[in-house]
Every structure is written in structure tokens, then in C-alpha cells.
Scaffold this active site. Structure first.
Site, PDB file in Angstrom:
ATOM      1  N   VAL A 184     -16.224 -25.438  31.337  1.00  0.00           N
ATOM      2  CA  VAL A 184     -17.662 -25.217  31.150  1.00  0.00           C
ATOM      3  C   VAL A 184     -18.421 -26.229  32.006  1.00  0.00           C
ATOM      4  O   VAL A 184     -19.553 -26.582  31.717  1.00  0.00           O
ATOM      5  CB  VAL A 184     -18.078 -25.398  29.663  1.00  0.00           C
ATOM      6  CG1 VAL A 184     -17.747 -24.169  28.843  1.00  0.00           C
ATOM      7  CG2 VAL A 184     -17.437 -26.644  29.059  1.00  0.00           C
ATOM      8  N   SER A 187     -17.999 -26.489  35.804  1.00  0.00           N
ATOM      9  CA  SER A 187     -18.138 -26.295  37.243  1.00  0.00           C
ATOM     10  C   SER A 187     -19.622 -26.346  37.615  1.00  0.00           C
ATOM     11  O   SER A 187     -20.443 -25.671  36.983  1.00  0.00           O
ATOM     12  CB  SER A 187     -17.544 -24.955  37.658  1.00  0.00           C
ATOM     13  OG  SER A 187     -17.941 -24.667  38.980  1.00  0.00           O
TER      14      SER A 187
END
Ligand SMILES: Cc1cc2nc3c(=O)[nH]c(=O)nc-3n(C[C@H](O)[C@H](O)[C@H](O)COP(=O)(O)O)c2cc1C
Length: 589
Positions: A301, A303
């Protein structure tokens, strides 16, 4: 008009001709045997020819033998040298050559991946020849498995699970493949990766390009089936299930003792961020396809290149997503279920943000955290005051995530922070949920104890593997209060430092009871059984840094960018430096 030659001169010419014939006679005599041989009857001639030919062929044979032997020796030496991760050619010749021949960093990466894959299929891949982990100096306990060493490769190196086995061969005890999205997606337009050679750093905005969960699951399934075939179980679905259920006595993801395979999952870019049910479905779809083949499922969760993704690190949505992932992972059709970790961003680093993430981790029943992804910030160049070449200064302006050695101190600080906050345990308010999760886990344990579906002939092998499991594998089978044993490697003088720093902040470290020193001088601290596991990645380039990360409370130090600049020998080198550091410190102690 004719030229008349005076008689005296003529006589003189003749006599000189005669005398010169006489002078040449010995030469004719020298050639005579050859002339004679040619003139002799045919039997003699053929014998002589055979002798001459034999003479030639013995010489030729000796010469060929010499050349052949030299060639075989040279090839063997080259093979042994080039396929050894310790060879400096990888770092000092092949990496610069790859950079020179592939101006685009993504092209270079694809070339490297394809080369490793092809070499592996011919048995010509680089590998650790000296079995450096054998002595067990670096082994660590993670999720109930004794890992050969605490070094891993981070997500993004092998997005579609093309080369997990070649990556393990480089010496990594943990290989993370992915991130994988439920449906295939291309990611951002190229170019999307840039090098900053003066900093040994990278900037990327791939945007989670992925072949999709089904494709990656097929790749991993093929790997398991081939393994089953080589083990003599066959190549059927049943053989696959046997391996996944532990019949071969190896973790079902890595398929190698002392190693773990992590598979990273994420959401598609087109899945609307506002639709939390759809987002959760994305993650769960990936888990349903991939968890069978993973020892650890990691939830991405963090990037920076998928718009809106990082907002799911807020405690509410994060708890929802992670809870669904944990539930889906527990439904995996396999005797031992994969552990679940969440990969977080280094940019959400305030106490409040980290507390929220830790709360979600405890509430959802996730087993650990990976700290952290690439950063949206642009760290100062190293060494301090260094003026970057204009081209690189321009690249710094590209949108994307930054990774490189400059991130190390930040990663170290984050590991300490996460260790401290995770060790505080669940909030009072989430206590009942935690108990519920533990109940669920007990149910899993019961399910795990059910007989394995298998042919009768193979039950013996499975019973054997169960015996081994009872000793040290399969955290979900071991009972509920012996989970997540996590000894940490500590340098003798640093163990007191760590204890000192953590005693002021951490509840679990204060419960650590150091066991007696091993002969190597490494002290192993046994942490609280309910302690969450931390893996760390971000700027780790050498053994000293890896040890510092472990001493700060992580169990595994992972690398990406260091591997790109250091080549295939990087992990071997880091481990060697760790061992040297440990030996050096313990001999001084
Ligand atoms: C080109 C590139 C691609 C990456 N892809 C992913 C990815 O797909 N998923 C992920 O979680 N992290 C990804 N990362 C981040 C790395 O896994 C790692 O967290 C980060 O680079 C910091 O570690 P390092 O300093 O060792 O590189 C990527 C990094 C780079 C440089």
C-alpha cells in the site's frame, strides 16, 4: 651482329660452370635419399609414407591434446569463476558493461533478468559456491523457520516471478516477487526508470506493471510441479498439493530449506480508490491466486507510483484491507498458511501515522511490516556538499520513487520507531478483536491438523515432514503462544546497546532473555513470542548496515538498488562483511 667471346674468357666460363656443378653436388646428394625413395619399389615407399604420416599424426595429436586440454581447463575455470558470486568480474566489469550497452535502466534490467533465467535453465547461473551459510553464523528465526541468513531481495526486482530460483541462488534467504496486480496492467509509459550513477541511486515510476495474478500464479505453480517431479512425486495436481502440504520438508514457497518466498500483492490502477470494497477485492483476488505458492504474502500500500495507493495506509482502510487479506490467506488450501506482512512507505513517518499503521497491524492480525518503499523526497547528495552532474540533477526532477544509499539512516530510524511502537502491543480498544483473530488462528490450527489429501503411498513422506514440522516449521501448527519466535543477531557490545535503547521504549525487548553465547560470540536474544516481525529495505549496501538494521529490531535486511549497482555478488559480499564484523567485534570483546 654477333658478339664474339674471346676463347680465353669462354674457357674460363666453362671451367667455372663445371666447378660450380661440382660445388653443387653435395646438395644433390643431400636430396638424393628423397629422390631415391621415390624411385624405390612401392612397399618401401608406403612404409616411409606411413612413418612420415605417423610422425605427423603423433605431433598433431599431441598438439591437439594440448589445445584441447587447455580449452577444457580454460572453459572449466571460466565456468567456475563466472558462475561464482564472489567473482569481482560481476561488480567491476559486467555491471558497467550492462550500463554501457543499455542506456535505458529498464532495458538493462530486462536483459539481466532474461540472462539469469536463461543461464539458470542451462545450469550456468551465478551461485554461492562456498556454502557460506553452512556454519549457521547468520541464521535467524522468522515465522518459525530457521533462515540460513538474514538477507533478502526486495519487491520489484522480479515482478512476474520469472527468476525466484536464480535469486535464491545468489544467497538470499528471502526473495520477494511482485508486486502483482489482480489483472495485467502496463504501468506508466517509458522511460520510467533512471540511474543516478554518482549516487548509486535510482528513480522509478513503473506504476506496478504486472502480468497479473493468474500469470504469476501459473509461473509459481510450474515451479512447484517441476520440483515435485524432481522429487519423484510426479507432475500432477496431487503431486503439487503434496509439496505444498510439506511432504518434501521444505517451505512450500521457497522450496528450499532455510529460505522463504514472499509474494507481493497490490491493486489495479483502474480500481477506484473511493470504492474500498473493490480495492479489498483486488487484494483478496491476488491472495486467492497466489497464497498457495507463497511463504509470506506482502501487501503493498506504499508504492508512490500508483495514485491514491498510499492513502490506504490510514488506520481505517488499512485495517479493512489487511483483515480481508489475513482472512483470505487463512483460507489457503494448504496445510501451513502463509504469513502476512504489509509494506509501508518511508514518507508516512510521523508518530501519528506510524501508530495508525501499527494499530491496523495489530487489529488485522498481520504478522509483520516491511519498512519501507521508495521515497517521494529527494535526499541530499552524498558525500555532503557534492555537486551532482547536471544530467543527474535534471533526473532528480523526474516524478517517481527514489532509492539509494542516502536512505539508509532514514530506514534505520524507521525500523527503530516501528519496533518501539509495534512492541507496545495492541491498543486497549482493539484487544477484543485481537482475541477474535487468535480464535480464528486456533481454528486454522485445527484445520491444519486434518489429514492431508494424498495418495496412500505418499503418506509416509508426509508423516516424516510432519515430524520435522513439529520441531521447527509451520508457525500456525505450533500452538498459539509460540508464534513468531524471533531471535535477533546481536554483536556482543551492541546487544547491551540495543537492550539499553529498547528498555526505555520497548516492552517486548525488555522481556528478551539472552541465551548463552554461541561459540562464535553471537548472542541471540529471544523476543516476545507475540512480537511482530520487521523486514527492512532502503539504502542497505553493506554488512555493517545490515547488522545495524538487525540490531534495531528487524529480522531481515533486504536489498534492491544495491544489487543493481553491485551485481550478482552483492548478497554474498554483504553476508561476508556481516560475518567479518561479527568476528572482529567478538574477537575484540
Ligand atoms: C525500479 C524499482 C522498482 C520497484 N518496484 C517495487 C515494487 O513493485 N513493489 C515494491 O513494494 N517496491 C518496489 N520497489 C522498492 C524496493 O522494493 C525497495 O523498497 C526500495 O527500492 C528501497 O530499497 P533499496 O534501497 O534497497 O532499493 C522498487 C524499487 C525500484 C528501484
Amino acid at each position: 651482329m654477333s658478339t664474339r667471346v674471346p676463347l680465353r674468357v669462354w674457357t674460363s666460363i666453362r671451367s667455372s660452370t663445371v666447378s660450380s656443378r661440382a660445388h653443387f653436388r653435395p646438395q644433390f646428394q643431400l636430396r638424393k635419399p628423397i629422390v631415391h625413395v621415390r624411385a624405390t619399389p612401392s612397399r618401401n615407399a608406403s612404409t616411409a609414407q606411413t612413418v612420415a604420416a605417423d610422425g605427423r599424426s603423433v605431433g598433431t595429436r599431441l598438439k591437439n591434446l594440448f589445445y584441447g586440454t587447455t580449452l577444457v581447463l580454460a572453459l572449466s575455470f571460466t565456468y567456475l569463476y563466472v558462475t561464482d558470486t564472489r567473482a569481482s568480474i560481476h561488480r567491476y566489469l559486467l555491471v558497467p558493461l550492462l550500463r554501457l550497452t543499455h542506456a535505458d535502466a529498464e532495458d538493462a534490467h530486462h536483459f539481466g533478468t532474461s540472462a539469469l533465467k536463461a543461464l539458470y535453465s542451462f545450469g550456468l547461473h551465478p551461485r554461492e559456491r562456498s556454502r557460506p551459510d553452512e556454519a549457521g553464523e547468520l541464521s535467524v528465526e522468522v515465522f518459525g523457520h530457521t533462515l540460513d541468513n538474514p538477507v533478502g531481495t526486495s519487491g520489484g526486482i522480479d515482478k512476474d516471478a520469472d527468476i525466484p530460483s536464480p535469486l535464491f541462488a545468489l544467497g538470499a534467504a528471502v526473495v520477494e516477487v511482485g508486486g502483482v496486480t489482480p489483472h495485467p496492467q502496463e504501468g506508466n509509459p517509458k522511460p520510467r526508470v533512471w540511474r543516478l550513477p554518482s549516487q548509486n541511486a535510482l528513480i522509478n515510476r513503473y506504476g506496478l506493471n504486472s502480468e497479473g495474478a493468474e500469470h504469476v500464479a501459473m509461473q509459481l505453480r510450474q515451479r512447484v510441479r517441476e520440483f515435485a517431479y524432481h522429487k519423484g512425486y510426479g507432475i500432477t495436481a496431487e503431486a503439487e498439493q503434496m509439496v505444498l502440504d510439506g511432504a518434501a520438508g521444505v517451505p512450500p514457497g521457497s522450496l528450499m530449506e532455510g529460505r522463504l518466498l514472499a509474494v507481493q500483492v497490490s491493486k489495479n490502477k483502474t480500481t477506484p480508490d473511493g470504492d474500498i470494497a473493490a480495492v479489498k477485492r483486488d487484494f483478496v483476488t491476488c491472495v486467492e491466486h497466489l497464497a498457495r505458492y507463497a511463504d509470506v504474502i506482502t501487501v503493498n500500500v506504499s508504492s508512490p507510483n500508483t495514485p491514491g495507493l498510499r492513502q490506504f495506509q490510514k488506520v481505517g482502510p488499512l485495517t479493512e484491507i489487511l483483515s480481508d487479506v489475513v482472512d483470505a490467506a487463512r483460507k489457503t488450501e494448504r496445510r501451513a498458511k502463509p504469513a502476512v506482512m504489509v509494506k509501508v512507505s518511508p514518507d508516512e513517518d510521523s508518530d501519528e501515522q506510524i501508530s495508525g499503521i501499527c494499530e491496523a497491524v495489530w487489529e488485522s492480525g498481520v504478522d509483520g511490516v516491511i519498512v519501507g518503499n521508495t521515497t517521494k523526497t529527494r535526499p541530499d547528495a552524498l558525500p555532503a556538499g557534492f555537486n551532482m552532474p547536471p544530467k543527474e540533477a535534471q533526473i532528480l526532477l523526474e516524478q517517481g520513487g527514489y532509492s539509494g544509499p542516502q536512505m539508509f539512516e532514514r530506514t534505520l530510524g524507521l525500523v527503530k520507531k516501528y519496533r518501539r511502537l509495534l512492541d507496545q502491543g495492541p491498543k486497549e480498544s482493539s484487544q477484543p478483536k485481537k482475541e477474535k483473530k487468535q480464535e480464528a488462528r486456533k481454528t486454522d490450527i485445527a484445520r491444519n491438523d486434518e489429514p492431508v489429501r494424498s495418495s496412500p503411498g505418499k503418506l509416509e513422506a508426509i508423516a516424516e515432514s510432519e515430524k520435522r514440522d513439529a520441531q521447527r516449521l509451520k508457525p500456525l501448527n505450533n500452538g498459539d503462544d509460540n508464534l513468531n519466535k524471533q531471535p535477533l543477531i546481536r554483536l556482543p557490545e551492541q546487544s547491551s546497546l540495543t537492550a539499553a535503547s529498547s528498555s526505555s521504549s520497548s516492552s517486548s525487548s525488555s522481556t528478551a532473555t539472552p541465551t548463552p553465547s554461541k561459540p562464535s560470540g553471537i548472542q541471540v536474544g529471544q523476543s516476545d513470542s507475540s512480537q511482530k516481525v520487521i523486514f527492512a529495505t532502503g539504502g542497505i549496501t553493506n554488512g555493517q548496515q545490515a547488522l545495524a538494521i538487525l540490531n534495531a529490531g528487524a529480522s531481515v535486511a533486504m536489498v534492491y538498488t544495491a544489487l543493481i549497482y553491485g551485481g550478482v555478488g552483492t548478497i554474498t559480499r554483504i553476508k561476508e562483511e556481516m560475518r567479518d564484523e561479527i568476528k572482529g567485534k567478538s574477537s575484540k570483546a
